[in-house]
Design an enzyme around this catalytic site. Structure first.
Site, short mmCIF file in Angstrom:
data_model
loop_
_atom_site.label_atom_id
_atom_site.label_comp_id
_atom_site.label_asym_id
_atom_site.label_seq_id
_atom_site.Cartn_x
_atom_site.Cartn_y
_atom_site.Cartn_z
N SER A 170 -2.56 38.96 37.46
CA SER A 170 -2.40 40.42 37.50
C SER A 170 -2.61 41.03 36.13
O SER A 170 -2.64 40.33 35.11
CB SER A 170 -0.99 40.75 37.98
OG SER A 170 -0.06 40.44 36.96
N LYS A 171 -2.71 42.35 36.12
CA LYS A 171 -2.86 43.08 34.87
C LYS A 171 -1.68 42.76 33.95
O LYS A 171 -1.84 42.65 32.74
CB LYS A 171 -2.93 44.57 35.17
CG LYS A 171 -2.82 45.44 33.93
CD LYS A 171 -3.26 46.86 34.21
CE LYS A 171 -2.66 47.86 33.25
NZ LYS A 171 -2.70 47.51 31.83
N ARG A 172 -0.50 42.62 34.55
CA ARG A 172 0.69 42.33 33.74
C ARG A 172 0.55 41.00 32.98
O ARG A 172 0.98 40.89 31.84
CB ARG A 172 1.94 42.31 34.62
CG ARG A 172 2.99 43.30 34.11
CD ARG A 172 4.12 43.48 35.09
NE ARG A 172 3.64 43.90 36.40
CZ ARG A 172 4.05 43.36 37.56
NH1 ARG A 172 4.93 42.39 37.57
NH2 ARG A 172 3.58 43.83 38.70
#
Ligand code: GLU
Length: 511
Positions: free
Chosen positions: A265-267
């Site tokens: 994910s972007k995280r």
């Protein structure tokens, strides 16, 4: 009979395109090129509530940057199956929804949001699966439960409705996935999906299947998250009587977090400092910036190569592949079933390999850009730049590191590595440096070899051992303790600059 290969990448313009999506596009492209087929870009924008302005342009720009070129479709020119944006094909889908209704494979449903939520509450209370399906539909407001004239009245009065697919009860739906083999689903695990809404818009499932059929798609290659939709799609092909034209399916493995647990994910990117998007994206609502590979200094060829290897392997040790080599080597059989762990270090390694491999002349524009930023764009000739490119690119992983690493090729050092100075400077050094300046100045040809000879003679005369002084000599010329062969640097700088830099060091280095 073998049909001609036509594959599509069918993104929904709901935001930035995750690199998992880019990989899907890439595999479709490689597969099409390998088979001499066509690669199509179709924009699936039927869900207007999720539409994000700029997302479509972003997707196209990303693919173009990476050299993933389509034969037909949005961003690449219309072909015989235009239009390629589903919102522009709106008029097509109703006829197909009606066809299913007439054949008894679909039905109207009039349930309100409250009806649906009270159904869910009721079912949850009894621990049953809260879904609209062959069992629960019998207690809901639809054309299977309401009298015919009431259905007619509701439709004529313009009441909101949806058309749902009428799932068969307890049926095993089998499909052959090119990557996973036979996969089987029971319709008891599924629900009566909405196919069409009274605002005239189809949902993803109907539009996707109808368009794949109308666009004569031979293979559906898409992410694993769509595998659970595949049995419904198979049922739709059956209900339409299109089984003979049904494309082959291939569901690609997920891209996983570096730790391997869960979807990348972007995280994860923010946490570990790597991009998960091809190019920068600014969210039009929150203004939040998601960093792209392009802006982080990655070369498109490196990104293509690293994405290709996430979930596919050539069956050999080869790791570096040009696009043409990928096309040649790519097969769906070598795509793995299990998720591919993203390794940020490997991503950097790929970029480094491509920077090292770059031709000197291809590297010049990057150096030129750095020089412009430092107001030095006219200070050096082409030959000098080419030579510095050769020496710099071998030592860096990203083009943006070139100034930090190789600034001394363009500006005199302002600082001198303290550790080296502390360790190597002594009272004999100033006299030696002066001698070097004098001897270098009187040289006629100033080449790597002749510099080294004169350097050695001068050291001998001063009674200083080469190994003790060489690093300090480098620091005098460049300010830093590492880099390419120091006599090569001196030759490149030329006699005047070399002498000037030694003089500067004499004046500036204070112990
Ligand atoms: N529109 C879907 C997406 O956003 C396409 C899925 C498919 O390829 O069928 O990924």
């Amino acid at each position: 009979m073998d049909r001609s290969v036509r594959v599509r990448f069918a993104p929904s313009p709901t935001g930035a395109l995750h690199i998992g999506g880019v990989r899907t596009a890439l595999y479709n492209y490689l597969f099409a090129k390998k088979q001499g087929g066509d690669f199509i870009i179709r924009i699936e924008d039927t869900d207007q509530t999720r539409f994000v302005p700029g997302a479509e342009e972003y997707i196209i720009e990303s693919l173009k940057w990476l050299g993933i070129e389509a034969n037909e479709g949005i961003g690449f020119g219309d072909g015989p199956y235009a239009p390629y944006r589903q919102s522009e094909r709106k008029h097509i889908y109703k006829e197909y929804a009606m066809q299913l209704l007439e054949a008894g494979h679909a039905y109207y449903a009039f349930d309100t949001a409250e009806d649906l939520s009270s159904m869910r509450d009721r079912l949850k209370a009894t621990h049953a699966d809260a879904k609209y399906d062959p069992i629960t539909r019998s207690s809901m407001k639809n054309s299977l439960t309401l009298p015919e004239d009431e259905v007619k009245r509701r439709l004529e009065s313009g009441e909101h409705y949806v058309i749902r697919y009428k799932l068969p009860l307890n049926e095993e739906v089998k499909l052959f996935d090119e990557i996973r083999g036979w996969v089987s689903f029971n319709t008891n695990q599924m629900d009566d999906k909405v196919l069409f809404k009274s605002d005239g818009m189809p949902t993803y499932h109907l539009a996707n299947v109808v368009d794949d059929y109308l666009m004569n798609i031979s293979h559906v290659i898409r992410g694993e998250e769509w595998l659970s939709s595949a049995p419904l799609h198979v049922l739709l092909y059956r209900s339409f009587g299109w089984e003979a034209e049904m494309p082959k399916f291939a569901h690609l493995p997920l891209l996983l977090k570096p730790e391997g647990n869960g979807k990348l994910s972007k995280r994860d990117g923010d946490r570990l400092g790597f991009p998960v998007f091809p190019i920068n994206w600014v969210d039009p609502i929150t203004q939040e910036v998601s960093t792209g590979y392009r802006e982080s200094g990655y070369l498109p060829q490196a990104v293509v190569n690293l994405l290709a290897m996430l979930g596919w392997n050539p069956g050999t040790d080869q790791e570096i592949f040009s696009m043409d080599e990928l096309i040649e080597a790519f097969t769906l059989e070598r795509v793995s079933k299990s998720g591919a762990k993203f390794d940020p270090n490997k991503a950097k390694w790929y970029n480094q390999q491509y920077v090292h491999k770059m031709k000197d002349e291809d590297f010049v524009p990057f150096v030129h850009k750095a020089l412009v930023e430092h107001g030095l764009d006219h200070a050096f000739d082409e030959k000098y730049l080419l030579n510095t490119c050769r020496l710099i690119k071998e030592k860096i992983s990203f083009t943006k590191e070139l100034w930090d690493y190789g600034r001394y090729f363009f500006i005199d050092p302002e600082h001198y590595d303290e550790m080296v100075v502390k360790k190597r400077w002594n009272d004999n050094i100033p006299a030696l440096l002066k001698d070097l300046i004098q001897n270098f100045s009187s040289m006629e040809t100033f080449t790597q070899l002749s510099i080294e000879t004169v350097y050695q003679e001068t050291l001998n005369k001063n009674g200083i051992a080469g190994k003790d002084f060489l690093q300090l000599f480098r620091v005098c010329l460049t300010g830093v303790s590492g880099g390419p062969q120091v006599f090569e640097i001196a030759e490149l700088l030329g006699k005047e600059k070399t002498c000037k830099r030694i003089q500067n060091a004499l004046e500036k280095i204070k112990i």
